[in-house]
Each structure stands twice: as structure tokens, then as C-alpha cells.
Design an enzyme around this catalytic site. Structure first.
Site, PDB file in Angstrom:
ATOM      1  N   HIS A   1       0.870  -1.184   0.000  1.00  0.00           N
ATOM      2  CA  HIS A   1       0.000   0.000   0.000  1.00  0.00           C
ATOM      3  C   HIS A   1       0.910   1.237   0.000  1.00  0.00           C
ATOM      4  CE1 HIS A   1      -2.787   2.955   1.859  1.00  0.00           C
ATOM      5  NE2 HIS A   1      -3.767   2.174   1.443  1.00  0.00           N
TER       6      HIS A   1
ATOM      7  N   ASP B   1       2.712  -4.814   8.017  1.00  0.00           N
ATOM      8  CA  ASP B   1       1.477  -4.062   7.868  1.00  0.00           C
ATOM      9  C   ASP B   1       0.328  -5.069   7.951  1.00  0.00           C
ATOM     10  OD1 ASP B   1      -0.813  -2.901   6.890  1.00  0.00           O
ATOM     11  OD2 ASP B   1       0.106  -2.099   5.059  1.00  0.00           O
TER      12      ASP B   1
ATOM     13  N   GLN C   1      -4.850  -5.589   6.567  1.00  0.00           N
ATOM     14  CA  GLN C   1      -5.822  -6.503   5.955  1.00  0.00           C
ATOM     15  C   GLN C   1      -5.730  -7.900   6.546  1.00  0.00           C
ATOM     16  OE1 GLN C   1      -8.160  -5.486   3.950  1.00  0.00           O
ATOM     17  NE2 GLN C   1      -7.378  -3.462   3.411  1.00  0.00           N
TER      18      GLN C   1
ATOM     19  N   LYS D   1     -10.746  -0.899  10.009  1.00  0.00           N
ATOM     20  CA  LYS D   1     -10.925  -2.082   9.147  1.00  0.00           C
ATOM     21  C   LYS D   1     -11.320  -3.300   9.967  1.00  0.00           C
ATOM     22  CE  LYS D   1      -7.508  -0.418   5.883  1.00  0.00           C
ATOM     23  NZ  LYS D   1      -8.249   0.089   4.737  1.00  0.00           N
TER      24      LYS D   1
ATOM     25  N   CYS E   1      -4.780   2.467  -3.655  1.00  0.00           N
ATOM     26  CA  CYS E   1      -3.524   2.963  -3.040  1.00  0.00           C
ATOM     27  C   CYS E   1      -2.397   1.956  -3.231  1.00  0.00           C
ATOM     28  CB  CYS E   1      -3.712   3.285  -1.566  1.00  0.00           C
ATOM     29  SG  CYS E   1      -4.815   4.662  -1.297  1.00  0.00           S
TER      30      CYS E   1
HETATM   31  N1  PMP Z   1      -2.020  -0.948   4.363  1.00  0.00           N
HETATM   32  C1  PMP Z   1      -2.988  -1.671   3.806  1.00  0.00           C
HETATM   33  C2  PMP Z   1      -2.690  -3.054   3.331  1.00  0.00           C
HETATM   34  C3  PMP Z   1      -4.270  -1.135   3.666  1.00  0.00           C
HETATM   35  O1  PMP Z   1      -5.241  -1.856   3.113  1.00  0.00           O
HETATM   36  C4  PMP Z   1      -4.511   0.180   4.119  1.00  0.00           C
HETATM   37  C5  PMP Z   1      -5.873   0.825   3.963  1.00  0.00           C
HETATM   38  N2  PMP Z   1      -6.453   0.617   2.712  1.00  0.00           N
HETATM   39  C6  PMP Z   1      -3.468   0.879   4.711  1.00  0.00           C
HETATM   40  C7  PMP Z   1      -2.236   0.289   4.813  1.00  0.00           C
HETATM   41  C8  PMP Z   1      -3.641   2.277   5.230  1.00  0.00           C
HETATM   42  O2  PMP Z   1      -4.500   2.261   6.317  1.00  0.00           O
HETATM   43  P1  PMP Z   1      -5.050   3.631   6.946  1.00  0.00           P
HETATM   44  O3  PMP Z   1      -5.581   4.443   5.810  1.00  0.00           O
HETATM   45  O4  PMP Z   1      -6.119   3.167   7.877  1.00  0.00           O
HETATM   46  O5  PMP Z   1      -3.915   4.266   7.654  1.00  0.00           O
END
Ligand code: PMP
Length: 428
Positions: free
Chosen positions: A142, A219, A222, A245, A386
Site C-alpha cells: 500500500h 502491515d 488486511q 478495518k 492505493c
Molecule cells: N495498508 C494496507 C494493506 C491497507 O489496506 C490500508 C488501507 N487501505 C493501509 C495500509 C492504510 O491504512 P489507513 O488508511 O487506515 O492508515
């Protein structure tokens, strides 16, 4: 709640599935947002990868805080402040048990994954990574696990390396291993890809990274919503996830890090709560977790996160993983049977994400498909999620992404498939 020992989001093989089943009807009844019509159709929510819907118990926790012990935390002698502090710190205990963190004070409340990664980049990494050093990420990260490292590399003169994946979205572990060297100071990798659904072999990645002396940040954005996670079993050095999430409010998340590394990183934001003593000549700092939690925290959010994690744990994390594995297999079959659907992300080890493009729909962009699905009451996300480098790899502008959570059922996937067939008819 006892710490769990299971290593990661598992299982995905049907032989691993527990025999007991979740009562999905009763779970759905606990999610008020599901009880609505969207464009005249019952809502089919398949966008939990972006943010999950919230159970009533989490909403109640927020209302109780704001309507009851609505006070600031930590320095108050009055009753409401003490109650709020107790609730906030109970939420931290819930987080510790939930991720199997060895120490309570290693669990830092942050806004989410993005802030957690930026915190590590600006503290431990800023102090311990220098010219000639390398940071290794994967090609399926991401943006929040790319850009902070690019910014750090620019600041300190380090180099960003990227481990590739294949056309299924499976990480190339030979390339990953070959990119590690004594120059590698940090591996920052996604546990489950939000764009591909790939579950990475993070335990093996941690072992390989540690063998060259690198630290590992995972990270878990997910991963956490879909099954058990235990940082001690994973062996990583930093772990981040976002509350929103995993059935909790937005604006709250967790950074877990080994105490010695968090302490060696020193403070990041300066201000209230993170100090021991302030004079104009010099300030001294508080211990963890306060050291890294300057200012008034998102008290309601943390309390809501505690409620959400307790709710999810009570359902049974292994049962959630099994239920979603069944849904993923079912949804994959349905989409594969539709002429013109090309799945993006076909790793044999996958969680919770069905990304696809429609070949043969003249000039149609994924967002056209998303809008047509929305007219059917089906909420999906479209675009690059993203993860622009993932889309560049496949040479596509984006995908349509249906992402799953425990409250989904096979009927949701039937509605998705019917909606996609209609979209193909309209767009061809
Ligand atoms: N890493 C992953 C794998 C994500 O799916 C996301 C959110 N789509 C993020 C990081 C970023 O998370 P946040 O916007 O809640 O900081």
C-alpha cells in the site's frame, strides 16, 4: 482474554476448516448499517477492505463514552476522568491480548497504519538507518508502506529495494532472499495485500530478514480483520493495524513494537503527556506508551477499538477465517464462470479480496462497473486501491474490488455476480 498462539491469518485450505459454524444471520443483525436500502435495493456491502461496518456494541461504546464518562484521561483526579482512563487502558489490555504482545506498554495508540508507519520511519528508522543502508519492501505494498520509506531514504541517504511478485500476485521469495544483505536494515512488508488478497509468508520473511540482522515491520491492515494474529509467533519487530478495518471507529489504530526499539527511537511528536518534566532549558520524557502518545488521544476511538476486538474475538477468529475462506472460494468460482471477468490476484494463499477487471467491455473503466453495481445496491471499491505499482505491473488503471468481512454471506456474492453480468451487458 488469553493470548493466542496461532501464527497468522489462516486457514485457507478446506481441510483446515473448523466444523463449527458462525451464525451469520445473527451477526448481520448486530450491524445496523446492513439494514438499509441503497438505490432501492438491500445493501450488499463488499467494501470492508476499505473500511468495515460497525456492530451496535461498538457504536454503544462510543455513545456511552460521550454520553457518560466524557472526560480527558491520565491527569484527572475527578471520577469521570478516572473512569475514562480505566476504559482507555482496558482497551490497551485488549489490544495486547489480541495481538499477543509481550508487554502492554509496547502497544501504542496511533491514528492507523499510516501514522504507525510514519512514526517508525521518523523515530527508530530515522536514528538507525543511514547512508548506504537499504530498506526492503515488496512490490505489493500500500502507498502507506512505500512513501514514508521513500521520504526517509531521501532524508538519510538510504536506498529502497523492492521484491517482486509473479502474475498470480505471489511474492518471489527467491528474489526476496537475494535482495537481503548486511546492508538491509529494515524489511517493511504487507501481511495481506489489499489489492491482491495475497497472504505473504511473513514468518519465513521475518526469519530471512533476521538472519541478515534486519528488523521487520509488518502491515497487518488486511490481516487483523480476517483471523488470528500473534506478533510473538510472527517474530516481527513492529506490527501496525487500523481500527476502522476491524469493526472499530476511524482515526484509531495500533503500533506494536519491541520495547527496546521503541525506546531507542525516542520521541516523535512533542507535547503534553509525553513528558516527565518541562523547563525552558530542557525537557525530559515519559516512558512508553506515553512517550509516543503526545496530546489527548482518540479516547472514544480506543474504547471503541477495545469493544470491536472483544466482539470479533468472541465470535471466534478461526471461525471467521474459515467462513471467509468459504466465501472467497465461492465468490472466486462465481466470478470465474462469468465470461469477460479476469481476476487480478490469484495466489493460492489468499484472504478476503476479489479484485477483477472486465476484458471486452469497450472502454469501460473499473469505476463504470462500480457505479453500475452501486445501482444494484452492491458496494465495491474501484481504482488503484492505493497500490499504484500493483496496477502498473498488470498494465491496468485499476480493478473492481469486492472485499469480504465476517458479516458477508453467499447471497452477497450472488448479488455481486448478477450485478457484474448486468454491467457487462450494459457496457459491451
Ligand atoms: N495498508 C494496507 C494493506 C491497507 O489496506 C490500508 C488501507 N487501505 C493501509 C495500509 C492504510 O491504512 P489507513 O488508511 O487506515 O492508515
Amino acid at each position: 482474554m488469553a493470548p493466542r498462539s496461532a501464527p497468522a491469518v489462516q486457514p485457507t485450505r478446506t481441510t483446515d476448516l473448523p466444523t463449527q459454524r458462525l451464525d451469520i444471520q445473527s451477526i448481520r443483525a448486530q450491524i445496523p448499517a446492513l439494514a438499509q436500502l441503497v438505490n432501492g435495493k438491500p445493501l450488499v456491502y463488499l467494501d470492508s477492505g476499505a473500511t468495515s461496518l460497525k456492530p451496535q456494541i461498538v457504536i454503544d461504546a462510543l455513545v456511552d463514552y460521550y454520553g457518560g464518562c466524557c472526560a480527558n484521561v491520565h491527569r484527572g483526579v475527578h471520577t469521570l476522568s478516572q473512569r475514562a482512563t480505566t476504559l482507555l487502558e482496558q482497551a490497551r489490555e485488549t489490544v495486547q491480548a489480541y495481538i499477543g504482545a509481550p508487554e502492554l506498554h509496547e502497544c501504542i495508540f496511533v491514528r492507523g497504519v499510516t501514522e504507525g508507519i510514519n512514526l517508525v520511519a521518523n523515530t527508530w528508522a530515522q536514528r538507525h538507518i543511514g547512508p548506504g543502508d537499504e530498506i526492503l519492501i515488496t512490490a505489493m505494498e500500500h502507498h502507506s508502506n512505500i512513501v514514508p520509506w521513500q521520504m526517509l531514504c531521501e532524508r538519510v541517504g538510504a536506498t529502497l529495494k523492492v521484491a517482486p511478485f509473479d502474475t498470480r500476485g505471489v511474492l518471489d521469495m527467491d528474489a526476496f532472499a537475494a535482495l537481503l544483505s548486511s546492508r538491509t536494515k529494515l524489511v517493511a512488508a504487507v501481511q495481506v495485500s489489499n489489492a491482491l488478497g495475497t497472504i505473504n509468508p511473513v514468518v519465513e520473511m521475518v526469519q530471512l530478514a533476521h538472519a541478515v540482522g534486519a528488523k521487520v515491520l509488518l502491515d497487518g491492515a488486511q490481516a487483523v480483520p480476517h483471523g488470528p494474529v500473534n506478533v510473538a509467533a510472527l517474530g516481527c519487530d513492529f506490527y501496525v493495524f487500523s481500527g476502522h478495518k476491524v469493526f472499530a471507529p476511524t482515526g484509531i489504530g495500533v503500533l506494536w513494537g519491541r520495547r527496546a526499539l521503541l525506546e531507542a527511537g525516542g520521541p516523535w511528536h512533542g507535547g503534553g503527556d509525553m513528558i516527565r518534566r518541562v523547563t525552558f532549558e530542557k525537557s525530559t520524557y515519559a516512558e512508553l506508551p506515553a512517550l509516543l502518545e503526545a496530546g489527548t488521544p482518540h479516547i472514544a476511538g480506543a474504547i471503541g477499538l477495545g469493544a470491536a476486538l472483544r466482539w470479533q474475538s468472541a465470535l471466534g477468529l478461526d471461525l471467521i477465517a474459515a467462513h471467509e475462506a468459504d466465501l472467497l472460494a465461492y465468490g472466486t468460482r462465481l466470478l470465474e464462470e462469468i465470461d469477460g471477468v479476469r481476476l487480478i490476484g490469484t495466489s493460492p494463499n489468499k484472504a478476503g479480496v476479489l479484485g477483477f477487471v472486465l476484458d471486452g467491455t469497450i472502454g469501460a473503466h473499473p469505476s463504470d462497473v462500480g457505479m453500475l453495481l452501486d445501482q444494484q445496491g452492491v458496494a465495491v471499491r474501484t481504482g488503484h486501491h492505493c497500490a499504484e505499482p500493483v496496477m502498473d505491473f498488470f498494465g491496468i488503471p485499476g480493478t473492481v474490488r469486492a472485499s469480504l468481512a465476517v458479516y458477508n454471506n453467499r447471497g452477497d456474492l450472488d448479488a455481486l455476480a448478477a450485478g457484474v453480468q448486468k454491467a457487462i451487458r450494459l457496457l459491451s
